[in-house]
Scaffold this active site. Structure first.
Site, mmCIF file in Angstrom:
data_model
loop_
_atom_site.group_PDB
_atom_site.id
_atom_site.type_symbol
_atom_site.label_atom_id
_atom_site.label_comp_id
_atom_site.label_asym_id
_atom_site.label_seq_id
_atom_site.Cartn_x
_atom_site.Cartn_y
_atom_site.Cartn_z
ATOM 1 N N HIS A 96 -0.204 2.118 0.625
ATOM 2 C CA HIS A 96 1.149 1.654 0.333
ATOM 3 C C HIS A 96 2.135 2.645 0.934
ATOM 4 O O HIS A 96 1.886 3.841 0.942
ATOM 5 C CB HIS A 96 1.364 1.573 -1.188
ATOM 6 C CG HIS A 96 2.519 0.718 -1.572
ATOM 7 N ND1 HIS A 96 3.812 1.178 -1.578
ATOM 8 C CD2 HIS A 96 2.571 -0.587 -1.927
ATOM 9 C CE1 HIS A 96 4.613 0.186 -1.950
ATOM 10 N NE2 HIS A 96 3.893 -0.886 -2.168
ATOM 11 N N ASP B 150 -1.979 -6.229 -4.061
ATOM 12 C CA ASP B 150 -2.697 -7.354 -3.450
ATOM 13 C C ASP B 150 -4.195 -7.327 -3.704
ATOM 14 O O ASP B 150 -4.856 -8.359 -3.602
ATOM 15 C CB ASP B 150 -2.433 -7.350 -1.939
ATOM 16 C CG ASP B 150 -0.992 -7.704 -1.645
ATOM 17 O OD1 ASP B 150 -0.277 -6.872 -1.057
ATOM 18 O OD2 ASP B 150 -0.565 -8.799 -2.063
HETATM 19 C C1 SDX Z 1 2.733 -4.985 -0.272
HETATM 20 O O1 SDX Z 1 6.669 -2.101 0.320
HETATM 21 C C2 SDX Z 1 6.268 -2.720 -0.728
HETATM 22 O O2 SDX Z 1 6.697 -2.480 -1.845
HETATM 23 C C3 SDX Z 1 5.302 -3.839 -0.490
HETATM 24 C C4 SDX Z 1 4.709 -4.473 -1.752
HETATM 25 C C5 SDX Z 1 5.737 -5.276 -2.496
HETATM 26 O O3 SDX Z 1 5.575 -5.493 -3.701
HETATM 27 O O4 SDX Z 1 6.677 -5.818 -1.833
HETATM 28 O O5 SDX Z 1 4.187 -3.468 -2.599
HETATM 29 C C6 SDX Z 1 3.583 -5.456 -1.401
HETATM 30 O O6 SDX Z 1 3.024 -5.321 0.840
HETATM 31 C C7 SDX Z 1 1.597 -4.048 -0.559
HETATM 32 C C8 SDX Z 1 0.877 -3.566 0.751
HETATM 33 C C9 SDX Z 1 -0.062 -4.689 1.222
HETATM 34 N N1 SDX Z 1 -0.588 -4.352 2.548
HETATM 35 C C10 SDX Z 1 -1.914 -4.061 2.696
HETATM 36 O O7 SDX Z 1 -2.716 -3.945 1.780
HETATM 37 C C11 SDX Z 1 -2.333 -3.870 4.145
HETATM 38 C C12 SDX Z 1 -3.229 -2.651 4.270
HETATM 39 N N2 SDX Z 1 -2.404 -1.441 4.016
HETATM 40 C C13 SDX Z 1 -1.777 -0.855 5.121
HETATM 41 O O8 SDX Z 1 -1.839 -1.314 6.367
HETATM 42 C C14 SDX Z 1 -0.829 0.296 4.801
HETATM 43 O O9 SDX Z 1 -1.328 1.011 3.743
HETATM 44 C C15 SDX Z 1 0.615 -0.091 4.564
HETATM 45 C C16 SDX Z 1 1.144 -0.879 5.693
HETATM 46 C C17 SDX Z 1 0.731 -0.852 3.300
HETATM 47 C C18 SDX Z 1 1.430 1.194 4.432
HETATM 48 O O10 SDX Z 1 1.172 1.904 5.559
HETATM 49 P P1 SDX Z 1 2.087 3.118 6.081
HETATM 50 O O11 SDX Z 1 2.940 3.674 5.007
HETATM 51 O O12 SDX Z 1 2.760 2.681 7.327
HETATM 52 O O13 SDX Z 1 0.991 4.198 6.294
HETATM 53 P P2 SDX Z 1 0.220 4.403 7.659
HETATM 54 O O14 SDX Z 1 -0.091 3.092 8.300
HETATM 55 O O15 SDX Z 1 0.985 5.416 8.416
HETATM 56 O O16 SDX Z 1 -1.199 5.037 7.168
HETATM 57 C C19 SDX Z 1 -1.294 6.422 6.831
HETATM 58 C C20 SDX Z 1 -2.762 6.788 6.951
HETATM 59 C C21 SDX Z 1 -3.362 6.345 8.288
HETATM 60 O O17 SDX Z 1 -4.441 7.205 8.574
HETATM 61 P P3 SDX Z 1 -4.222 8.323 9.754
HETATM 62 O O18 SDX Z 1 -3.857 7.546 10.988
HETATM 63 O O19 SDX Z 1 -3.057 9.194 9.232
HETATM 64 O O20 SDX Z 1 -5.551 9.045 9.816
HETATM 65 O O21 SDX Z 1 -3.519 6.055 5.957
HETATM 66 C C22 SDX Z 1 -4.425 5.177 6.583
HETATM 67 C C23 SDX Z 1 -3.935 4.993 7.998
HETATM 68 O O22 SDX Z 1 -5.021 4.686 8.873
HETATM 69 N N3 SDX Z 1 -4.396 3.905 5.868
HETATM 70 C C24 SDX Z 1 -5.452 3.132 5.659
HETATM 71 C C25 SDX Z 1 -4.977 2.034 4.926
HETATM 72 N N4 SDX Z 1 -3.667 2.175 4.720
HETATM 73 C C26 SDX Z 1 -3.307 3.344 5.315
HETATM 74 N N5 SDX Z 1 -6.754 3.270 6.033
HETATM 75 C C27 SDX Z 1 -7.583 2.251 5.648
HETATM 76 N N6 SDX Z 1 -7.195 1.163 4.943
HETATM 77 C C28 SDX Z 1 -5.910 1.033 4.563
HETATM 78 N N7 SDX Z 1 -5.532 -0.039 3.868
#
Ligand code: SDX
Length: 376
Positions: free
Chosen positions: A259, A313
């Site tokens: 998140h 989710d």
């Molecule tokens: C919702 O904003 C909100 O409030 C949204 C929400 C709402 O109520 O409106 O809460 C609802 O959208 C929840 C999120 C649902 N999305 C997912 O589940 C999709 C999977 N999650 C991600 O893609 C990710 O976690 C985000 C997009 C939600 C947030 O990502 P960020 O803040 O942009 O973080 P990032 O992509 O920079 O990741 C940081 C690190 C990375 O690793 P490194 O490159 O630093 O080594 O964390 C890792 C990422 O690879 N990472 C994950 C991961 N999420 C982040 N690794 C594996 N699986 C994941 N799900």
């Protein structure tokens, strides 16, 4: 070197009195009330009143608000005709976005940004969205559209419209709790899209249509569908470890985890996890819950140290599946609820409006000559 905050991470772009989020501690409050007791003891209709009026309603106020909401459940004959024209192969989120946009067409004053008019229009969109989703689902199944029942709650009416039978108290309660949990969440991507659109003094139909478009993305509201796709890909609980480790090794995202704000357990997932377990066991989906729980155990071992935990989710997928919803109706469920938050934010934006217009860092070249076609 660009000074842009990628994805506006950490940028405060608005004030709100609706949701308070402490990402480090995993806290979510609606107007100061913690999400867990709200999910357990409130109703979605009461929560909408709370978000829009910044206080809990008295009994007569809630009765009047519910009456107003329920009196708007029905779709016009033009809207029904439009739904009947939708290709049965269309995706429900695209249909919802299209039909919500069309609700402006028979509104005699669609562009009004007067606060009470915007709230009334938001209420109409909120009230009719369940009927839009249910009517399209029955249309694509070749079934007759069902008329809403204004004696039913928002949650029960949707399940009635979808299935043609009144839901059990357990199903109604579970769905109602899901609606409460998804209603608002600070300045998430779809809410920000809504505020940008309304800040130009455009109309609430355009603002909510744009928000639906943003919510559909798999990084946002579309994640609950992605969770279910992943759980279906894993044959059994015993195969979860290889599945998750393989994805992590390939740097693929595990949907339903991580998140932008929460670096702790999403407090919405706490209640959803108990709901998912109970519903899965009650509906013969125990293995689905076991697979979910195993994914969580492995993710906790592998990435919790990086602040990656289940988000809203992750367990909503098992919950919606156990309620009997089809996979491509999961994200529309998120939208049904979030229309409440989007409308609340539109009202807050209008209360103290200033056009939302950030800057972009130009990182391209300068002083380039115009080269005529024959010299290129
Ligand atoms: C919702 O904003 C909100 O409030 C949204 C929400 C709402 O109520 O409106 O809460 C609802 O959208 C929840 C999120 C649902 N999305 C997912 O589940 C999709 C999977 N999650 C991600 O893609 C990710 O976690 C985000 C997009 C939600 C947030 O990502 P960020 O803040 O942009 O973080 P990032 O992509 O920079 O990741 C940081 C690190 C990375 O690793 P490194 O490159 O630093 O080594 O964390 C890792 C990422 O690879 N990472 C994950 C991961 N999420 C982040 N690794 C594996 N699986 C994941 N799900």
């Amino acid at each position: 070197m660009s000074t842009a905050a990628k994805g506006l991470e950490g940028v405060v772009a608005a004030e709100t009195e609706m949701s308070f989020i402490d990402g480090e501690k995993g806290v979510l409050e609606y107007v100061g009330i913690a999400i867990d007791p709200l999910a357990r003891h409130s109703t979605f209709e009461e929560t909408v009143f709370l978000l829009w009026n910044k206080r809990l309603p008295k009994a007569d106020e809630l009765a009047a608000f519910s009456k107003d909401l329920r009196s708007n459940y029905g779709l016009s004959k033009e809207t029904k005709r439009l739904i009947a024209l939708m290709p049965t192969s269309a995706q429900p989120m695209h249909v919802l976005r299209t039909i919500v946009s069309s609700l402006a067409l028979d509104d005699p004053d669609p562009n009004s940004t007067d606060r009470s008019a915007v709230q009334a229009k938001g209420l109409r969109i909120l009230a009719q969205a369940p009927a839009i989703v249910a009517a399209f689902d029955r249309h694509r199944r070749g079934l007759e559209i069902i008329e809403p029942d204004s004696s039913l709650s928002f949650a029960a009416n949707f399940l009635w419209l979808l299935n043609g039978e009144k839901p059990t108290d357990t199903m109604e309660r579970a769905f109602d709790a899901c609606m409460i949990l998804h209603a608002d969440h600070g300045l998430n991507a779809s809410t920000f899209a809504c505020r940008v659109i309304i800040s130009t003094l455009s109309d609430i139909y355009s603002a909510i249509t744009g928000a639906i478009g943003a919510l559909r993305g798999p990084l946002h509201g579309g994640a609950n569908e992605g969770v279910m796709v992943a759980l279906n890909e894993v044959g059994s609980v015993g195969e979860v470890e290889d599945f998750v480790m393989g994805k992590l090794k390939r740097k693929e995202r595990i949907m339903g985890f991580g998140h932008r704000v929460y670096k702790a357990y999403d407090p919405r997932a706490t209640y959803l996890k108990t709901l998912a377990k109970q519903l899965a066991e009650d509906t013969g989906n125990a293995e689905l819950y076991e697979k979910s729980s195993r994914v969580e155990q492995i993710m906790e071992r592998e990435v919790a140290a990086k602040g990656i935990y289940p988000n809203v989710d992750f367990y909503s997928a098992t919950t919606y599946h156990s309620i009997g919803l089809k996979l491509d109706l999961f994200t529309p469920m998120f939208a049904l609820s979030r229309i409440a938050g989007w409308t609340g934010h539109a009202l807050e934006q209008l209360d103290a409006n200033r056009l939302i217009r950030p800057k972009a860092d130009y990182v391209g070249p300068h002083d380039k000559p115009y080269v005529s076609m024959d010299k290129r």
